[in-house]
Design a protein around this motif. Structure first.
Motif, PDB file in Angstrom:
ATOM      1  N   TYR A 158      24.565  12.636  -7.753  1.00  0.00           N
ATOM      2  CA  TYR A 158      23.580  11.606  -7.401  1.00  0.00           C
ATOM      3  C   TYR A 158      22.669  12.081  -6.274  1.00  0.00           C
ATOM      4  O   TYR A 158      21.477  11.768  -6.258  1.00  0.00           O
ATOM      5  CB  TYR A 158      24.281  10.301  -7.031  1.00  0.00           C
ATOM      6  CG  TYR A 158      24.655   9.462  -8.230  1.00  0.00           C
ATOM      7  CD1 TYR A 158      24.291   9.846  -9.518  1.00  0.00           C
ATOM      8  CD2 TYR A 158      25.360   8.276  -8.097  1.00  0.00           C
ATOM      9  CE1 TYR A 158      24.628   9.085 -10.630  1.00  0.00           C
ATOM     10  CE2 TYR A 158      25.709   7.502  -9.202  1.00  0.00           C
ATOM     11  CZ  TYR A 158      25.345   7.911 -10.458  1.00  0.00           C
ATOM     12  OH  TYR A 158      25.681   7.132 -11.547  1.00  0.00           O
ATOM     13  N   THR A 190      30.323  -0.067  -5.903  1.00  0.00           N
ATOM     14  CA  THR A 190      30.664   0.553  -7.189  1.00  0.00           C
ATOM     15  C   THR A 190      32.174   0.653  -7.321  1.00  0.00           C
ATOM     16  O   THR A 190      32.840   1.223  -6.454  1.00  0.00           O
ATOM     17  CB  THR A 190      30.070   1.974  -7.296  1.00  0.00           C
ATOM     18  OG1 THR A 190      28.670   1.920  -7.069  1.00  0.00           O
ATOM     19  CG2 THR A 190      30.339   2.566  -8.674  1.00  0.00           C
ATOM     20  N   ASN A 215      29.113  -2.950  -9.491  1.00  0.00           N
ATOM     21  CA  ASN A 215      28.936  -2.296 -10.786  1.00  0.00           C
ATOM     22  C   ASN A 215      30.139  -1.469 -11.204  1.00  0.00           C
ATOM     23  O   ASN A 215      30.850  -0.896 -10.379  1.00  0.00           O
ATOM     24  CB  ASN A 215      27.672  -1.406 -10.799  1.00  0.00           C
ATOM     25  CG  ASN A 215      27.858  -0.100 -10.044  1.00  0.00           C
ATOM     26  OD1 ASN A 215      27.818  -0.054  -8.834  1.00  0.00           O
ATOM     27  ND2 ASN A 215      28.062   0.967 -10.789  1.00  0.00           N
ATOM     28  N   SER A 246      32.609  -1.606 -17.306  1.00  0.00           N
ATOM     29  CA  SER A 246      31.942  -2.744 -16.663  1.00  0.00           C
ATOM     30  C   SER A 246      32.311  -4.053 -17.351  1.00  0.00           C
ATOM     31  O   SER A 246      32.327  -5.106 -16.714  1.00  0.00           O
ATOM     32  CB  SER A 246      30.427  -2.537 -16.669  1.00  0.00           C
ATOM     33  OG  SER A 246      30.113  -1.363 -15.948  1.00  0.00           O
ATOM     34  N   GLU A 304      27.382  -5.836 -12.899  1.00  0.00           N
ATOM     35  CA  GLU A 304      26.558  -5.152 -13.887  1.00  0.00           C
ATOM     36  C   GLU A 304      27.079  -3.738 -14.160  1.00  0.00           C
ATOM     37  O   GLU A 304      28.036  -3.288 -13.537  1.00  0.00           O
ATOM     38  CB  GLU A 304      25.090  -5.145 -13.454  1.00  0.00           C
ATOM     39  CG  GLU A 304      24.862  -4.663 -12.038  1.00  0.00           C
ATOM     40  CD  GLU A 304      23.366  -4.618 -11.706  1.00  0.00           C
ATOM     41  OE1 GLU A 304      22.953  -3.614 -11.091  1.00  0.00           O
ATOM     42  OE2 GLU A 304      22.630  -5.569 -12.066  1.00  0.00           O
ATOM     43  N   ASN A 305      26.427  -3.121 -15.131  1.00  0.00           N
ATOM     44  CA  ASN A 305      26.842  -1.767 -15.503  1.00  0.00           C
ATOM     45  C   ASN A 305      25.829  -0.738 -15.043  1.00  0.00           C
ATOM     46  O   ASN A 305      24.631  -0.943 -15.163  1.00  0.00           O
ATOM     47  CB  ASN A 305      26.999  -1.669 -17.029  1.00  0.00           C
ATOM     48  CG  ASN A 305      27.311  -0.238 -17.447  1.00  0.00           C
ATOM     49  OD1 ASN A 305      26.573   0.402 -18.184  1.00  0.00           O
ATOM     50  ND2 ASN A 305      28.403   0.293 -16.928  1.00  0.00           N
ATOM     51  N   LYS A 306      26.334   0.343 -14.490  1.00  0.00           N
ATOM     52  CA  LYS A 306      25.498   1.511 -14.229  1.00  0.00           C
ATOM     53  C   LYS A 306      26.279   2.710 -14.756  1.00  0.00           C
ATOM     54  O   LYS A 306      27.136   3.258 -14.047  1.00  0.00           O
ATOM     55  CB  LYS A 306      25.226   1.682 -12.727  1.00  0.00           C
ATOM     56  CG  LYS A 306      24.304   0.619 -12.135  1.00  0.00           C
ATOM     57  CD  LYS A 306      22.842   0.915 -12.445  1.00  0.00           C
ATOM     58  CE  LYS A 306      21.938  -0.236 -12.092  1.00  0.00           C
ATOM     59  NZ  LYS A 306      21.997  -1.344 -13.089  1.00  0.00           N
TER      60      LYS A 306
END
Ligand code: 26M
Length: 717
Positions: free
Chosen positions: A132, A361, A439, A446, A467-469
């Motif tokens: 990242y 996360t 996430n 997720s 939510e999804n990442k």
């Protein structure tokens, strides 16, 4: 003057050679007639470092001037691996430097190999942080990473009689050109002591955390260059030091030993990375690491915010903090403490700022990995934080009670405090309550967090907070750098390097799949990668493998849920089947090399036994002439980022065979696919989304679905 002299460090071959020789003679203080590969590496690295620092300075200056919102990635792990090759490629220096180093009498491969990995991580979570950072730099984000500068990274794995043995990772024994010590950036960090209540001038009730021990955090900055951009971001790693080098009173009183002992205790905090992956250990030193890191990082972030003299209400507009798992959850409490205790902001206003700033996360649903800390331990180390956690919990549960009245069971399930003896703080609950977004790391994962571990929170928050990442990887390191032949073929076929910043462009390869020359070069690239791996296997294990055989790979941390045990049982079955065959029958079977790699946590008995089993099976299979080399088994020791860069491009089939629902995402699956390998996998984590992208005729999926697993477990008891 800046313009006149600033241009001195250019990127052409001659400038590199000039700086190389200057670094040999001055930085390394060596004679140019006596340079070995390691010195050549150091001189090259220092030459690149000079250019990195220039970009780094310009980037930081620009970000300060523009003062846009910064994103902060808090991660206890950054599994960076080597930096030289990556920096050369991202800065576009590789060709000039390659030519330059050759003329100086070295080969780039030999020089690159000298570098030791920066191995400040365990596995997926730590490597994700590193990927990242590369992407944030490449996409021109004003991003910062914050972590710890462990003196010892993940242990070195060696094998003795087929058993894993651990060795300390002395990665800082020779100088580290990839860090900039910032001996002037020092933050005091407090532990223990007590809390005193007082009334301020305006008559408000306030709390002061006083006494205890104070340590110092010293910043070491690691520049992260983006690809094809001048943007060069920073990972700030903290190292612990005692506040006073010598306690003079003690020294004079003859308590020298005691003074030195306390110095050692302070330095202990950042001494070693905990080698557990997906497993929580409740050691006090680990909690101290977490607070030490969080306190120093937040002080730094708040100091940067204050420089622009904006009102506190602007804080979430200027600062986004992403929590890499629950490890930095204390940051939520620390920011609330700074705002309420130190800045005198009212609780509710402060809490609104905090929750707008943080996002969390989650990386696992395995119960044994969930962080819980005993209340008495936090009370002792961080008395004021424990009070604040109780208050956060009280106000949160009051809101729940108001929204969903008369449901004590729900309150108990949502509570940040686990009401056992002693009580525990559930860090995931604290992270959810203190963040505006939570996430998971792949679509299935997720969904699962909403259905299982965080189910009860949906009742209160609804679904939209979760939510999804889906995870990602950097194609710069995992294709361009690790697989130069395939990268070159792709670039030539697509007519540009743009795919390195926009992977969707790889779809353009589709129209070439039937092109004979393209296919020939594709196969040639794979074969040369397999030859490179075969050479490495020979060197590392002494086993000779045939590069024309099928390479069947499973490399990842050794864990029961990842099922290396199932894989090796399959190998035993394959061996037994081959043994029963005639020579003619065997001639029809594709020869196979089964490759394992991965570390077991030092205290994980079963995982270590699986390593021993793999090596015992390898011993039998590899020495049985009767199967005529149709099967080989190797365990490659000390699997790390650099070894992964050799293994992944050489894979024909890789195994991602976790019990459905247990592997949150997996990221190596993406790396193997990107290098043209096939996957043998379960319907789990990101395998599912990979399958959707590449089509189910390009992947071998098997096994039960996540929702069936629980029923099966009970049915077979
Ligand atoms: C916790 C407490 C004490 C000591 C160590 C830990 C700890 C350290 C690392 C817990 C978990 C750690 O890493 C977990 C991890 O790597 N999870 C993986 O994260 C990847 C990135 O999201 C996913 O792709 C993997 O599926 C997931 O297993």
């Amino acid at each position: 003057l800046w313009e006149k002299y600033g241009a001195d460090e250019s990127d052409d071959k001659e400038s590199f050679q000039k700086s190389f020789i200057r670094h040999v003679t001055t930085t390394l203080a060596r004679s140019i007639y006596n340079i070995d590969n390691f010195s050549a590496y150091q001189a090259t690295a220092h030459s690149v470092r000079d250019r990195l620092i220039k970009r780094w300075n310009e980037t930081q200056q620009t970000h300060t001037e523009v003062d846009s919102k910064r994103v902060y990635y808090l991660s206890l792990e950054f599994l960076l691996g080597r930096s030289l090759d990556n920096a050369l490629l991202n800065l576009g220096l590789k060709d000039n430097y390659g030519g330059g180093i050759k003329e100086l009498g070295f080969t780039m491969e030999d020089v690159l190999e000298q570098e030791v990995d920066a191995a400040l991580g365990n596995g997926g979570l730590g490597r994700l942080a590193a990927c990242y950072m590369d992407s944030l730099a490449t996409m021109d984000y004003p991003a910062w990473g914050y972590g710890l500068r462990y003196t010892y990274g993940i242990f070195q794995q060696r094998l003795k009689d087929g058993y894993q043995i651990e060795f300390p990772d002395y990665w800082l024994n020779f100088d580290n050109p990839w860090e900039l010590p910032r001996l002037d950036v020092v933050v005091d960090v407090q532990f223990c002591g007590s809390v005193n209540r007082y009334t301020d001038e305006e008559g408000h009730e306030r709390y002061a955390w006083e006494g205890g021990d104070t340590l110092q955090a010293i910043a070491y900055d690691v520049p992260i260059p983006g690809y094809g951009t001048k943007n060069c971001i920073n990972i700030r790693l903290w190292s612990s030091k005692p506040k006073r080098q010598f306690d003079l009173t003690r020294f004079n009183e003859g308590q020298y030993e005691q003074a030195v002992y306390e110095q050692m205790q302070a330095e202990n905090i950042t001494a070693v990375l905990y080698p557990n992956d997906n497993h929580m250990v409740g050691k006090e030193l680990r909690l101290k690491q977490q607070y030490f890191w969080v306190a120093a990082s937040l002080f730094d972030i708040v100091r940067r915010f204050k420089k622009s003299e904006k009102p506190w209400s602007n804080f979430p507009l200027q600062v986004a903090i992403q929590l890499n798992d629950t490890h930095p959850t204390l940051a939520i409490v620390e920011l609330q403490r700074i705002l309420v205790d130190l800045e005198g902001i009212g609780w509710d206003e402060a809490w609104a700022i905090v929750t707008q700033t943080f996002a969390f996360t989650n990386h696992t649903i395995l119960p044994e990995a969930m962080e819980r800390w005993p209340v008495p331990m936090i009370q002792y180390l961080l008395p004021r934080h424990m009070q604040i956690i109780f208050d956060i919990n009280l106000f949160f549960l009051q809101k729940v009670e108001k929204a969903i009245p008369n449901n004590r069971d729900l309150l108990a399930k949502l509570s940040i405090i686990e009401e056992s003896t002693p009580q525990f703080v559930r860090m995931a609950h604290l992270a959810i309550v203190g963040s505006h977004r939570v996430n998971g790391v792949a679509a299935l994962h997720s969904e699962l967090i909403k259905q299982t571990i965080f189910k009860d929170f949906i009742q209160f928050y609804g679904e939209s907070k979760f939510e999804n990442k889906t995870n990602g990887i950097t194609p710069r390191r995992w294709l361009h750098q690790a697989n130069p032949k395939l990268s070159e073929l792709i670039t030539e076929t697509l007519g540009s390097k743009n795919w390195l910043k926009n992977l969707d462009l790889l779809k353009g390869l589709k129209s070439h799949v039937n092109n004979k020359d393209f296919r020939k070069r594709w196969v040639a690239a794979k074969l040369s990668n397999k030859v490179r791996l075969a050479d490495y296997i020979q060197k590392a294990t002494g086993v000779t493998v045939n590069s024309n055989a099928l390479f069947d790979v499973q490399v990842k941390r050794i864990h029961e849920y990842k099922r290396q045990f199932m894989n090796i049982l399959g190998v035993i079955h394959r061996y037994n089947t081959l043994k029963k065959m005639t020579s003619e029958e065997r001639a029809c079977v594709v020869h196979r090399v089964v490759i394992f790699g991965g570390k077991a946590a030092p205290g994980y008995y079963i995982a270590k036994l699986v390593i021993k089993l793999i090596n015992s099976v390898a011993e039998v299979v590899n020495n049985d002439n009767s199967i005529e080399d149709s099967l080989k088994v190797v365990f490659i020791p000390d699997y790390n980022v650099s070894v992964a860069e050799i293994i992944i491009p050489a894979s024909d089939i890789s195994q991602h065979i976790s019990t459905a629902g247990t592997e949150a995402s997996g990221t190596s699956n993406m790396k193997f696919v990107l290098n043209g390998g096939l996957i043998l996998g379960t319907v789990d984590g990101a395998n599912i989304e990979i399958c959707e992208e590449i089509g189910d005729d390009n992947i071998f999926m098997f096994g039960n679905l996540a929702h069936q697993v629980d029923d099966l477990r009970h049915a077979h008891r």
